[in-house]
Design a protein around this motif. Structure first.
Motif, PDB file in Angstrom:
ATOM      1  N   SER A   1       0.901  -1.012   0.041  1.00  0.00           N
ATOM      2  CA  SER A   1      -0.118  -0.084   0.004  1.00  0.00           C
ATOM      3  C   SER A   1       0.919   1.317  -0.037  1.00  0.00           C
ATOM      4  CB  SER A   1      -1.114   0.037   1.358  1.00  0.00           C
ATOM      5  OG  SER A   1      -1.881  -1.144   1.199  1.00  0.00           O
ATOM      6  N   ARG A   2       1.758   1.288   0.846  1.00  0.00           N
ATOM      7  CA  ARG A   2       2.840   2.574   0.718  1.00  0.00           C
ATOM      8  C   ARG A   2       3.530   2.715  -0.502  1.00  0.00           C
ATOM      9  NH1 ARG A   2       5.018  -0.259   5.378  1.00  0.00           N
ATOM     10  NH2 ARG A   2       7.058  -0.361   4.419  1.00  0.00           N
ATOM     11  N   THR A   3       3.866   1.512  -1.223  1.00  0.00           N
ATOM     12  CA  THR A   3       4.417   1.539  -2.398  1.00  0.00           C
ATOM     13  C   THR A   3       3.712   2.233  -3.342  1.00  0.00           C
ATOM     14  OG1 THR A   3       5.772  -0.286  -1.901  1.00  0.00           O
ATOM     15  CG2 THR A   3       5.788   0.519  -4.153  1.00  0.00           C
ATOM     16  N   MET A   4       2.144   1.828  -3.439  1.00  0.00           N
ATOM     17  CA  MET A   4       1.324   2.001  -4.174  1.00  0.00           C
ATOM     18  C   MET A   4       0.893   3.526  -4.215  1.00  0.00           C
ATOM     19  SD  MET A   4      -2.188   0.316  -5.345  1.00  0.00           S
ATOM     20  CE  MET A   4      -1.615  -1.049  -5.722  1.00  0.00           C
ATOM     21  N   LEU A   5       0.887   4.176  -2.928  1.00  0.00           N
ATOM     22  CA  LEU A   5       0.364   5.424  -2.878  1.00  0.00           C
ATOM     23  C   LEU A   5       1.520   6.332  -3.005  1.00  0.00           C
ATOM     24  CD1 LEU A   5      -1.189   5.169   0.737  1.00  0.00           C
ATOM     25  CD2 LEU A   5      -2.243   6.002  -1.379  1.00  0.00           C
ATOM     26  N   LYS A   6       2.832   5.828  -3.027  1.00  0.00           N
ATOM     27  CA  LYS A   6       4.026   6.774  -3.218  1.00  0.00           C
ATOM     28  C   LYS A   6       4.141   7.021  -4.912  1.00  0.00           C
ATOM     29  CE  LYS A   6       8.959   7.144  -2.200  1.00  0.00           C
ATOM     30  NZ  LYS A   6      10.221   6.667  -1.493  1.00  0.00           N
ATOM     31  N   LYS A   7       3.751   5.730  -5.522  1.00  0.00           N
ATOM     32  CA  LYS A   7       3.775   5.787  -6.904  1.00  0.00           C
ATOM     33  C   LYS A   7       2.768   6.838  -7.551  1.00  0.00           C
ATOM     34  CE  LYS A   7       3.862   2.520 -11.006  1.00  0.00           C
ATOM     35  NZ  LYS A   7       3.631   1.227 -11.328  1.00  0.00           N
TER      36      LYS A   7
ATOM     37  N   THR B   1       3.884  10.218  -6.782  1.00  0.00           N
ATOM     38  CA  THR B   1       4.872  10.625  -7.608  1.00  0.00           C
ATOM     39  C   THR B   1       4.621  10.851  -8.997  1.00  0.00           C
ATOM     40  OG1 THR B   1       6.557   9.649  -6.182  1.00  0.00           O
ATOM     41  CG2 THR B   1       7.392  10.093  -8.559  1.00  0.00           C
ATOM     42  N   GLU B   2       3.898   9.798  -9.555  1.00  0.00           N
ATOM     43  CA  GLU B   2       3.676   9.781 -11.101  1.00  0.00           C
ATOM     44  C   GLU B   2       2.728  10.859 -11.514  1.00  0.00           C
ATOM     45  OE1 GLU B   2       2.597   5.816 -12.132  1.00  0.00           O
ATOM     46  OE2 GLU B   2       4.908   5.143 -12.156  1.00  0.00           O
ATOM     47  N   GLY B   3       1.625  11.122 -10.445  1.00  0.00           N
ATOM     48  CA  GLY B   3       0.606  12.043 -10.777  1.00  0.00           C
ATOM     49  C   GLY B   3       1.073  13.570 -10.508  1.00  0.00           C
ATOM     50  N   ASP B   4       2.263  13.765 -10.171  1.00  0.00           N
ATOM     51  CA  ASP B   4       2.936  14.964  -9.906  1.00  0.00           C
ATOM     52  C   ASP B   4       2.211  15.744  -8.821  1.00  0.00           C
ATOM     53  OD1 ASP B   4       5.049  17.113 -10.490  1.00  0.00           O
ATOM     54  OD2 ASP B   4       3.743  18.034 -11.942  1.00  0.00           O
ATOM     55  N   LEU B   5       1.744  15.064  -7.776  1.00  0.00           N
ATOM     56  CA  LEU B   5       0.846  15.595  -6.770  1.00  0.00           C
ATOM     57  C   LEU B   5       1.611  16.212  -5.753  1.00  0.00           C
ATOM     58  CD1 LEU B   5      -1.811  12.647  -6.657  1.00  0.00           C
ATOM     59  CD2 LEU B   5      -2.050  15.105  -7.715  1.00  0.00           C
TER      60      LEU B   5
ATOM     61  N   ASN C   1      -7.432   2.720  -5.038  1.00  0.00           N
ATOM     62  CA  ASN C   1      -7.922   3.145  -6.414  1.00  0.00           C
ATOM     63  C   ASN C   1      -7.273   4.524  -6.883  1.00  0.00           C
ATOM     64  OD1 ASN C   1      -9.755   4.710  -8.391  1.00  0.00           O
ATOM     65  ND2 ASN C   1     -10.313   2.730  -8.638  1.00  0.00           N
ATOM     66  N   ARG C   2      -6.578   4.225  -8.007  1.00  0.00           N
ATOM     67  CA  ARG C   2      -5.399   5.404  -8.317  1.00  0.00           C
ATOM     68  C   ARG C   2      -6.547   6.757  -8.365  1.00  0.00           C
ATOM     69  NH1 ARG C   2      -0.615   6.301 -11.194  1.00  0.00           N
ATOM     70  NH2 ARG C   2      -0.393   4.047 -11.099  1.00  0.00           N
ATOM     71  N   VAL C   3      -7.517   6.743  -9.223  1.00  0.00           N
ATOM     72  CA  VAL C   3      -8.396   7.799  -9.469  1.00  0.00           C
ATOM     73  C   VAL C   3      -9.030   8.427  -8.353  1.00  0.00           C
ATOM     74  CG1 VAL C   3     -10.759   8.603 -10.512  1.00  0.00           C
ATOM     75  CG2 VAL C   3      -9.036   6.831 -11.723  1.00  0.00           C
ATOM     76  N   GLU C   4      -9.358   7.625  -6.967  1.00  0.00           N
ATOM     77  CA  GLU C   4      -9.809   7.988  -5.771  1.00  0.00           C
ATOM     78  C   GLU C   4      -8.730   8.689  -5.349  1.00  0.00           C
ATOM     79  OE1 GLU C   4     -11.980   6.657  -1.779  1.00  0.00           O
ATOM     80  OE2 GLU C   4     -10.538   5.089  -2.850  1.00  0.00           O
ATOM     81  N   VAL C   5      -7.330   8.268  -5.138  1.00  0.00           N
ATOM     82  CA  VAL C   5      -6.247   8.721  -4.702  1.00  0.00           C
ATOM     83  C   VAL C   5      -6.181  10.087  -5.083  1.00  0.00           C
ATOM     84  CG1 VAL C   5      -3.836   8.540  -3.935  1.00  0.00           C
ATOM     85  CG2 VAL C   5      -5.324   6.569  -3.787  1.00  0.00           C
ATOM     86  N   GLN C   6      -6.077  10.224  -6.227  1.00  0.00           N
ATOM     87  CA  GLN C   6      -5.615  11.685  -7.158  1.00  0.00           C
ATOM     88  C   GLN C   6      -6.591  12.518  -6.736  1.00  0.00           C
ATOM     89  OE1 GLN C   6      -5.100  10.042 -11.130  1.00  0.00           O
ATOM     90  NE2 GLN C   6      -2.832   9.994 -11.006  1.00  0.00           N
ATOM     91  N   SER C   7      -7.839  12.107  -6.790  1.00  0.00           N
ATOM     92  CA  SER C   7      -9.064  13.210  -6.606  1.00  0.00           C
ATOM     93  C   SER C   7      -8.854  13.914  -5.076  1.00  0.00           C
ATOM     94  CB  SER C   7     -10.417  12.382  -6.905  1.00  0.00           C
ATOM     95  OG  SER C   7     -11.553  13.317  -6.386  1.00  0.00           O
ATOM     96  N   ILE C   8      -8.702  12.734  -4.225  1.00  0.00           N
ATOM     97  CA  ILE C   8      -8.818  13.261  -2.788  1.00  0.00           C
ATOM     98  C   ILE C   8      -7.400  14.047  -2.501  1.00  0.00           C
ATOM     99  CG2 ILE C   8      -8.492  12.458  -0.509  1.00  0.00           C
ATOM    100  CD1 ILE C   8     -10.302  10.202  -1.135  1.00  0.00           C
ATOM    101  N   LEU C   9      -6.386  13.629  -3.061  1.00  0.00           N
ATOM    102  CA  LEU C   9      -5.050  14.645  -3.035  1.00  0.00           C
ATOM    103  C   LEU C   9      -5.224  15.847  -3.572  1.00  0.00           C
ATOM    104  CD1 LEU C   9      -2.255  11.920  -2.844  1.00  0.00           C
ATOM    105  CD2 LEU C   9      -3.672  12.680  -0.978  1.00  0.00           C
TER     106      LEU C   9
END
Length: 300
Positions: free
Chosen positions: A12-18, A21-25, A106-114
């Motif tokens: 989970s930590r690795t996925m969130l970090k990715k 980083t990749e989303g330039d957040l 979920n990538r989309v959910e994480v990006q939206s919330i951040l």
């Protein structure tokens, strides 16, 4: 934005970090596998946001948040959780959690919330800057300062948790437009006319105006829908929540709020169908802004 991730699951930590980083957040400045091991690092690094797992050994997420708050951390928290338990969710909100990220991630959910969290952070930063500027002004001048229309509208949208949503700027523009009309009536003109009036500020060609008008309509509907979901979430946890008590019956068709509350309590995975009454929302917002602006002038 500077993030710190606390989760006993390395994947989970690795996925969130990715995703960050990749989303330039922003930047992940640290991570920890337990609440107990993160405290000194978080206090030292002072990240803007801590993403923290709810269920962890020794110290769970809520206990860790409590310790960090007691020891001076003033950043934001986002809870990561696989379970949806009303009591635990309620306790998390009481400790200052503003958003939940659900597992599996979920990538989309994480990006939206951040992105929403970053928008709130920037807004708070701006408010702090304004306060610091006001502190340099004499008390009598501060007392006489009158909020402008935009500030009044944003404070109301902030109470509903939609200040960073896509249609919030459109809503502000509409209320400013209405307030600037010399012979403004209490009742709103047709929404189509309102949307086109706002669209003409950025578009000149008639076809472009119509397209922008439709886009404004959709952005506002999506933003109001988020407000419905936010208030329904508050009401399902605490029926006496002041924001829920004030805004839910005034700005919305309350039956729609109730239906959404039931949907949330049942933990249904299907998307709830909500009827959005944009005209009622904008009508009430306009009248409340008008009253607050007038009251300021009378008290000045």
């Amino acid at each position: 934005m500077r993030y710190f991730i606390v989760d006993d699951d390395k994947a989970s930590r690795t996925m969130l970090k990715k995703i960050i980083t990749e989303g330039d957040l922003g930047f992940v400045i640290g991570e920890a596998e337990s609440g107990a091991s993160c405290i000194s690092s978080v206090l030292k690094m002072q990240p803007n946001v801590v993403l923290i797992d709810l269920l962890m050994p020794v110290l769970d997420g809520i206990e860790t948040i409590e310790q960090l708050r007691n020891q001076g951390y003033r950043g934001q928290f986002i809870m990561i959780s696989q379970i949806v338990n009303k009591e635990m969710v309620g306790e998390a909100y009481e400790k200052g959690i503003e958003f939940f990220i659900h597992k599996p991630i979920n990538r989309v959910e994480v990006q939206s919330i951040l992105k929403k969290t970053a928008e709130q952070f920037r807004l708070r930063d701006s408010i702090l800057s304004i306060r610091e500027s006001l502190e340099k002004i004499g008390p009598s001048q501060i007392g006489n300062r009158q909020q402008n229309v935009k500030e009044i509208v944003l404070s109301i949208l902030n109470d509903m948790g939609i200040i960073g949503e896509v249609g919030s700027d459109d809503i502000v523009s509409i209320i400013e437009f209405l307030m600037n009309q010399r012979d403004a009536a209490a009742q709103l003109p047709p929404l189509k006319d309102l949307y086109e009036s706002i669209a003409t500020k950025t578009k000149s060609h008639q076809v472009d105006v119509r397209k922008e008008s439709k886009a404004i309509e959709q952005r506002i509907r999506r933003t109001i829908l988020v407000a419905v979901n936010n208030l329904a979430s508050l009401g399902s946890i605490d029926y006496t929540n002041p924001e829920f008590e004030y805004y839910a019956p005034r700005y919305f068709d309350f039956q729609e709020i109730r239906n959404q509350m039931i949907h949330i309590r049942e933990n249904s995975k299907e998307t709830a169908k909500v009827k959005v009454n944009s005209k009622k929302f904008l009508q009430v917002l306009y009248l409340e802004t008008k009253d607050k602006f007038k009251l300021q002038g009378e008290n000045k």
